[in-house]
Design a protein around this motif. Structure first.
Motif, PDB file in Angstrom:
ATOM      1  N   CYS A  38      -1.536   1.254  -4.712  1.00 12.92           N
ATOM      2  CA  CYS A  38      -0.991   1.901  -3.518  1.00 12.92           C
ATOM      3  C   CYS A  38      -2.042   2.836  -2.917  1.00 12.92           C
ATOM      4  O   CYS A  38      -2.830   3.457  -3.636  1.00 12.92           O
ATOM      5  CB  CYS A  38       0.278   2.683  -3.851  1.00 12.92           C
ATOM      6  N   GLU A  39      -2.029   2.945  -1.598  1.00 10.56           N
ATOM      7  CA  GLU A  39      -2.969   3.799  -0.884  1.00 10.56           C
ATOM      8  C   GLU A  39      -2.310   5.061  -0.348  1.00 10.56           C
ATOM      9  O   GLU A  39      -3.007   6.022  -0.004  1.00 10.56           O
ATOM     10  CB  GLU A  39      -3.603   3.016   0.262  1.00 10.56           C
ATOM     11  N   TRP A  40      -1.006   5.056  -0.239  1.00 12.52           N
ATOM     12  CA  TRP A  40      -0.266   6.183   0.329  1.00 12.52           C
ATOM     13  C   TRP A  40       0.955   6.481  -0.523  1.00 12.52           C
ATOM     14  O   TRP A  40       1.625   5.563  -0.997  1.00 12.52           O
ATOM     15  CB  TRP A  40       0.202   5.872   1.761  1.00 12.52           C
ATOM     16  N   ARG A  71      -1.267   5.043  -7.589  1.00 13.23           N
ATOM     17  CA  ARG A  71      -2.681   4.750  -7.307  1.00 13.23           C
ATOM     18  C   ARG A  71      -3.177   3.612  -8.209  1.00 13.23           C
ATOM     19  O   ARG A  71      -3.844   2.679  -7.745  1.00 13.23           O
ATOM     20  CB  ARG A  71      -3.525   6.004  -7.513  1.00 13.23           C
ATOM     21  N   ALA A  75       0.793  -1.230   0.000  1.00 12.75           N
ATOM     22  CA  ALA A  75       0.000   0.000   0.000  1.00 12.75           C
ATOM     23  C   ALA A  75       0.825   1.281   0.000  1.00 12.75           C
ATOM     24  O   ALA A  75       0.281   2.354  -0.246  1.00 12.75           O
ATOM     25  CB  ALA A  75      -0.934   0.016   1.218  1.00 12.75           C
TER      26      ALA A  75
END
Length: 133
Positions: free
Chosen positions: A102-104, A98, A67
């Protein structure tokens, strides 16, 4: 003319090292293996190229395999400063991270780059820690 921006674009270690040396004010290192390191350790990278094909900007996007993605080595050729190249490098990196799930997207930077990353690129300031090794 506006540069073109390419995710995981073709590059050579020599051209990345030359741009990195200019941007971070050091002598180019002989034998720097940017190509190998990027392919082994990065989610991807963004290349900005001028109309003549020269590398005018670069950013590396490392990740943890899940993430979290990390911005490293953002650099723009001095001749291309203040033309939006750096912001578009980061914008492209964020979009592709994104898309990869990935979230961050994390970044750390020197104080002099605060306005670029926070105001220009939309990062939110957070507390962080660092150990010099």
């Amino acid at each position: 003319m506006t540069p073109t921006f390419t995710w995981r674009g073709d590059l050579t270690s020599a051209e990345v090292e030359a741009l990195h040396a200019e941007g971070f004010d050091h002598a180019p290192l002989r034998g720097a293996d940017w190509e190998g390191r990027l392919r082994r350790h990065s989610l991807g990278w963004v290349c900005a190229r001028s109309a003549d094909g020269s590398l005018t900007g670069f950013v590396n996007v490392a990740w943890d395999g899940g993430a979290h993605a990390f911005i490293l080595d953002t650099v723009v050729a001095k001749a291309a400063h203040r033309r939006g190249v750096g912001v578009e490098l980061i914008r492209t990196a964020a979009r592709e991270a994104r898309a990869a799930g990935c979230e961050w997207l994390h970044v750390d930077f020197e104080d002099k780059l605060h306005d670029f990353y926070i105001t220009g690129c939309g990062f939110t300031p957070t507390p962080a820690g660092l150990i010099a090794l």
